[in-house]
Scaffold this active site. Structure first.
Site, PDB file in Angstrom:
ATOM      1  N   THR A 157       7.080  -0.985  18.772  1.00 50.00           N
ATOM      2  CA  THR A 157       8.448  -0.264  19.056  1.00 50.00           C
ATOM      3  C   THR A 157       8.134   1.178  19.132  1.00 50.00           C
ATOM      4  O   THR A 157       7.448   1.982  18.536  1.00 50.00           O
ATOM      5  CB  THR A 157       9.090  -0.307  17.641  1.00 50.00           C
ATOM      6  OG1 THR A 157       8.710  -1.401  16.956  1.00 50.00           O
ATOM      7  CG2 THR A 157      10.668  -0.307  17.638  1.00 50.00           C
TER       8      THR A 157
ATOM      9  N   GLY B 110       0.439   0.202   6.851  1.00 46.05           N
ATOM     10  CA  GLY B 110      -0.438   0.842   5.703  1.00 46.05           C
ATOM     11  C   GLY B 110      -1.820   1.504   6.179  1.00 46.05           C
ATOM     12  O   GLY B 110      -2.496   2.240   5.936  1.00 46.05           O
TER      13      GLY B 110
ATOM     14  N   LYS C  33       0.856  -1.102  -0.158  1.00 44.52           N
ATOM     15  CA  LYS C  33       0.031  -0.037  -0.104  1.00 44.52           C
ATOM     16  C   LYS C  33       0.618   1.191   0.094  1.00 44.52           C
ATOM     17  O   LYS C  33       0.403   2.212  -0.364  1.00 44.52           O
ATOM     18  CB  LYS C  33      -0.926  -0.076   1.181  1.00 44.52           C
ATOM     19  CG  LYS C  33      -2.196  -0.995   0.934  1.00 44.52           C
ATOM     20  CD  LYS C  33      -3.009  -1.072   2.169  1.00 44.52           C
ATOM     21  CE  LYS C  33      -4.273  -1.830   1.859  1.00 44.52           C
ATOM     22  NZ  LYS C  33      -5.188  -1.918   2.873  1.00 44.52           N
TER      23      LYS C  33
HETATM   24  P1  NAP Z   1       0.743  -4.325   7.703  1.00 48.05           P
HETATM   25  O1  NAP Z   1       1.216  -2.791   7.054  1.00 48.05           O
HETATM   26  O2  NAP Z   1       1.488  -5.565   7.695  1.00 48.05           O
HETATM   27  O3  NAP Z   1       0.669  -3.530   9.195  1.00 48.05           O
HETATM   28  C1  NAP Z   1       0.475  -4.170  10.132  1.00 48.05           C
HETATM   29  C2  NAP Z   1       1.048  -3.466  11.549  1.00 48.05           C
HETATM   30  O4  NAP Z   1       0.657  -4.449  12.349  1.00 48.05           O
HETATM   31  C3  NAP Z   1       2.464  -3.239  11.376  1.00 48.05           C
HETATM   32  O5  NAP Z   1       3.106  -2.256  10.988  1.00 48.05           O
HETATM   33  C4  NAP Z   1       2.998  -3.729  12.991  1.00 48.05           C
HETATM   34  O6  NAP Z   1       2.895  -2.270  13.574  1.00 48.05           O
HETATM   35  C5  NAP Z   1       1.751  -4.630  13.725  1.00 48.05           C
HETATM   36  N1  NAP Z   1       2.145  -6.046  13.458  1.00 48.05           N
HETATM   37  C6  NAP Z   1       2.542  -6.650  12.755  1.00 48.05           C
HETATM   38  N2  NAP Z   1       2.917  -7.987  13.137  1.00 48.05           N
HETATM   39  C7  NAP Z   1       2.630  -7.900  14.532  1.00 48.05           C
HETATM   40  C8  NAP Z   1       2.781  -8.642  15.489  1.00 48.05           C
HETATM   41  N3  NAP Z   1       3.109  -9.969  15.353  1.00 48.05           N
HETATM   42  N4  NAP Z   1       2.359  -8.260  16.974  1.00 48.05           N
HETATM   43  C9  NAP Z   1       1.956  -7.129  16.906  1.00 48.05           C
HETATM   44  N5  NAP Z   1       1.830  -6.243  16.012  1.00 48.05           N
HETATM   45  C10 NAP Z   1       1.972  -6.550  15.022  1.00 48.05           C
HETATM   46  O7  NAP Z   1      -0.655  -4.458   7.354  1.00 48.05           O
HETATM   47  P2  NAP Z   1      -1.917  -3.429   7.138  1.00 48.05           P
HETATM   48  O8  NAP Z   1      -2.027  -3.406   5.584  1.00 48.05           O
HETATM   49  O9  NAP Z   1      -1.876  -2.206   7.881  1.00 48.05           O
HETATM   50  O10 NAP Z   1      -3.293  -4.390   7.620  1.00 48.05           O
HETATM   51  C11 NAP Z   1      -3.573  -4.594   8.878  1.00 48.05           C
HETATM   52  C12 NAP Z   1      -4.564  -5.372   9.363  1.00 48.05           C
HETATM   53  O11 NAP Z   1      -5.849  -4.730   8.624  1.00 48.05           O
HETATM   54  C13 NAP Z   1      -4.604  -6.769   8.125  1.00 48.05           C
HETATM   55  O12 NAP Z   1      -5.003  -7.980   8.943  1.00 48.05           O
HETATM   56  C14 NAP Z   1      -5.436  -6.467   7.030  1.00 48.05           C
HETATM   57  O13 NAP Z   1      -5.776  -7.708   6.617  1.00 48.05           O
HETATM   58  C15 NAP Z   1      -6.507  -5.674   7.667  1.00 48.05           C
HETATM   59  N6  NAP Z   1      -7.078  -4.648   6.959  1.00 48.05           N
HETATM   60  C16 NAP Z   1      -8.392  -4.796   6.734  1.00 48.05           C
HETATM   61  C17 NAP Z   1      -9.168  -4.002   5.843  1.00 48.05           C
HETATM   62  C18 NAP Z   1     -10.524  -4.080   5.642  1.00 48.05           C
HETATM   63  O14 NAP Z   1     -11.270  -3.454   4.621  1.00 48.05           O
HETATM   64  N7  NAP Z   1     -11.345  -4.642   6.558  1.00 48.05           N
HETATM   65  C19 NAP Z   1      -8.362  -2.907   5.105  1.00 48.05           C
HETATM   66  C20 NAP Z   1      -7.093  -3.030   5.234  1.00 48.05           C
HETATM   67  C21 NAP Z   1      -6.468  -3.885   6.008  1.00 48.05           C
HETATM   68  P3  NAP Z   1       4.135  -1.867  14.708  1.00 48.05           P
HETATM   69  O15 NAP Z   1       5.404  -2.406  14.082  1.00 48.05           O
HETATM   70  O16 NAP Z   1       3.968  -0.633  15.007  1.00 48.05           O
HETATM   71  O17 NAP Z   1       3.747  -2.789  15.800  1.00 48.05           O
END
Ligand code: NAP
Length: 246
Positions: free
Chosen positions: A149, A127, A64
């Site tokens: 972090t 993202g 993203k």
């Molecule tokens: P991403 O870029 O991979 O970011 C997720 C964040 O979660 C990371 O930056 C990290 O933040 C934290 N994280 C990752 N692994 C972790 C762990 N093991 N323990 C604790 N924190 C962890 O993903 P994203 O695109 O932001 O999406 C996040 C979630 O939202 C996903 O599950 C995705 O499927 C969902 N989503 C849903 C929709 C919808 O329409 N429903 C839309 C977008 C995304 P820190 O490093 O700061 O801890």
């Protein structure tokens, strides 16, 4: 035939392909929706080159933000948010980035809001969290970021969270992947003891329908909502953008 698709990594599970192909069938739309699963973002230009009939793309984890340098422009909101989940391919071949996660989240949260819901905690800084923060700002709600972090942009680490902090933030949004199928027993490590019936727990995850995070919230009588409505709203907004005269 017009082609649309989802760009991401390891996306065979994706909701979007099924959602759009069912929509096309039901509404007699002569189009197809495919997954473009790439191991690195550098492979993106090849997709554009090899699919001349592409009109639009959705973008998901982990591209993203990294997609932005490959685009010709961003709409105003995507620019402010700093993340793109929808690309419109104009008649002249120009690629314009949009963010419809913002719209999906804002419009699914709004009907649940009461005056007592004043402050929010955003769990995770990826993202999706950027679109969530932008939506909360537009709704005039205060928000703080929680991350694993410590950094300048982060207000709390999980270790620094207390039940008082949880009690004073009535909206808690899980923007981490913790609890997604198949590891459904995982959950963000926050002091759930601070959650009350005054809270809204919002999980961006939609599979499973009720994550462990949401179950803990329900057990404390909080209002809970998963990511399905947001997903549908963002998909329909993307469809509108793709079909708009550019
Ligand atoms: P991403 O870029 O991979 O970011 C997720 C964040 O979660 C990371 O930056 C990290 O933040 C934290 N994280 C990752 N692994 C972790 C762990 N093991 N323990 C604790 N924190 C962890 O993903 P994203 O695109 O932001 O999406 C996040 C979630 O939202 C996903 O599950 C995705 O499927 C969902 N989503 C849903 C929709 C919808 O329409 N429903 C839309 C977008 C995304 P820190 O490093 O700061 O801890």
């Amino acid at each position: 035939m017009n082609k649309y698709g989802l760009l991401g990594k390891n996306i065979s599970y994706s909701f979007s392909r099924n959602y759009f192909n069912t929509k096309f069938e039901r509404q007699n739309i002569d189009a197809v929706y495919e997954n473009f699963d790439i191991s690195e973002i550098e492979k993106f230009p090849e997709i554009i080159k090899n699919n001349r009939d592409l009109k639009g793309l959705n973008v998901t984890i982990p591209y993203k933000e990294s997609i932005i340098p490959f685009l010709d422009g961003l709409d105003k909101k995507a620019k402010k948010i700093g993340a793109v989940n929808t690309i419109k391919i104009n008649e002249d071949g120009k690629l314009i980035g949009h963010n419809t996660d913002y719209y999906g989240f804002k419009n699914s949260l709004t009907p649940l809001l009461k005056p007592k819901h004043k402050r929010a905690l955003i769990l995770g800084t990826g993202g999706a969290s950027k679109a969530i923060a932008y939506a909360l700002k537009k709704l005039d709600l205060e928000y703080r970021f929680v991350s694993r972090t410590a950094s300048k942009k982060v207000d709390f680490t999980y270790k620094g969270l207390t039940s008082d902090i949880i009690s004073s933030h009535q909206i808690i949004i899980n923007c981490t992947p913790l609890g997604t199928v198949p590891k459904i027993e995982d959950y963000p490590n926050i002091p759930y003891v601070g959650i009350t019936s005054n809270h809204i727990l919002y999980d961006l995850i939609y599979n499973p329908e009720e994550t462990t995070f949401l179950r803990f919230g329900r057990e404390k009588k909080a209002i809970t909502i998963n990511g399905l409505q947001m997903l549908k709203l963002q998909a329909e907004k993307a469809w509108k953008i793709w079909n708009r005269k550019s």
